[in-house]
Design a protein around this motif. Sequence first.
Motif, short mmCIF file in Angstrom:
data_model
loop_
_atom_site.label_atom_id
_atom_site.label_comp_id
_atom_site.label_asym_id
_atom_site.label_seq_id
_atom_site.Cartn_x
_atom_site.Cartn_y
_atom_site.Cartn_z
N ARG A 93 0.83 -1.20 0.00
CA ARG A 93 0.00 0.00 0.00
C ARG A 93 0.87 1.26 0.00
O ARG A 93 0.61 2.20 -0.74
N LEU A 94 1.90 1.29 0.83
CA LEU A 94 2.80 2.45 0.86
C LEU A 94 3.52 2.62 -0.47
O LEU A 94 3.73 3.74 -0.94
N ASP A 95 3.88 1.51 -1.09
CA ASP A 95 4.54 1.56 -2.40
C ASP A 95 3.59 2.11 -3.45
O ASP A 95 3.96 2.93 -4.28
N ARG A 96 2.34 1.66 -3.41
CA ARG A 96 1.34 2.05 -4.41
C ARG A 96 0.80 3.46 -4.17
O ARG A 96 0.70 4.25 -5.10
N ASP A 97 0.46 3.78 -2.89
CA ASP A 97 -0.26 5.02 -2.59
C ASP A 97 0.60 6.13 -1.99
O ASP A 97 0.15 7.25 -1.86
N GLY A 98 1.83 5.79 -1.58
CA GLY A 98 2.69 6.80 -0.97
C GLY A 98 2.54 6.84 0.54
O GLY A 98 1.78 6.07 1.14
N PRO A 99 3.26 7.76 1.20
CA PRO A 99 3.27 7.84 2.66
C PRO A 99 1.88 8.02 3.26
O PRO A 99 1.00 8.62 2.63
N ALA A 100 1.70 7.49 4.48
CA ALA A 100 0.40 7.55 5.14
C ALA A 100 0.56 7.42 6.65
O ALA A 100 1.57 6.91 7.13
N THR A 101 -0.47 7.84 7.36
CA THR A 101 -0.51 7.67 8.82
C THR A 101 -1.01 6.27 9.14
O THR A 101 -1.62 5.60 8.29
N VAL A 102 -0.80 5.84 10.39
CA VAL A 102 -1.32 4.56 10.85
C VAL A 102 -2.83 4.53 10.71
O VAL A 102 -3.41 3.53 10.28
N THR A 103 -3.48 5.63 11.05
CA THR A 103 -4.95 5.70 10.96
C THR A 103 -5.42 5.47 9.53
O THR A 103 -6.34 4.69 9.27
N HIS A 104 -4.76 6.12 8.59
CA HIS A 104 -5.12 5.96 7.17
C HIS A 104 -4.87 4.52 6.72
O HIS A 104 -5.71 3.91 6.04
N GLY A 134 -8.65 -2.13 6.59
CA GLY A 134 -9.80 -2.67 7.32
C GLY A 134 -9.42 -3.32 8.65
O GLY A 134 -9.99 -4.35 9.02
N VAL A 135 -8.45 -2.72 9.36
CA VAL A 135 -8.05 -3.25 10.67
C VAL A 135 -8.09 -2.13 11.71
O VAL A 135 -8.19 -0.95 11.36
N ARG A 136 -7.98 -2.50 12.98
CA ARG A 136 -7.97 -1.51 14.05
C ARG A 136 -6.64 -0.74 14.03
O ARG A 136 -5.60 -1.32 13.73
N PRO A 137 -6.67 0.55 14.38
CA PRO A 137 -5.43 1.32 14.42
C PRO A 137 -4.36 0.70 15.32
O PRO A 137 -3.17 0.76 15.00
N GLN A 138 -4.79 0.06 16.44
CA GLN A 138 -3.81 -0.57 17.34
C GLN A 138 -3.08 -1.71 16.61
O GLN A 138 -1.87 -1.86 16.76
N SER A 139 -3.82 -2.51 15.85
CA SER A 139 -3.21 -3.61 15.10
C SER A 139 -2.25 -3.06 14.05
O SER A 139 -1.14 -3.57 13.87
#
Length: 150
Positions: free
Chosen positions: A50-61, A67-72
């Motif tokens: 996902r980071l390779d395809r969409d670029g940098p992101a936050t854990v929340t994003h 489709g997982v919990r932010p803690q996971s």
Amino acid sequence: MTDHHDNPEDAQALALATEIRDLIGQVKRRLREKAGIGDLTMSQVAVLSRLDRDGPATVTHLARAEGVRPQSMGATVAALETTGLVSGTPDPNDGRQTIWALTPACKEWIRVGRAAREDWLFHAIQKTLTAVEQDQLAGSIGLLKRIVDA
């Protein structure tokens, strides 16, 4: 609910569906072997993809996208940071958030893995299939694309 085995056309389509599913699993395993993914979990591979395809992101994003919990997702990203595959910088818009990106070493690792997978497929096709069979494979790829896009 209809029994797909009663109608010969349905039975053939069901058999094809099973064969395609099994074959895709085998191809994915071979590609994973060739990529040298090693001990990464499926969720770690998904985050790197996902980071390779969409670029940098936050854990929340990332968590929302996968489709997982932010803690996971936080645990997954922390493990990737430990291995040196991702690095974080403070979000300029929200200092409480960190923006995660692939490290240069990870980008190179992905590039090398892609090249290895493509090289394996190229040589397998070249050594195994005649020119006519390669044309048949090309036609099959078109059919598979239609199924996926349906």
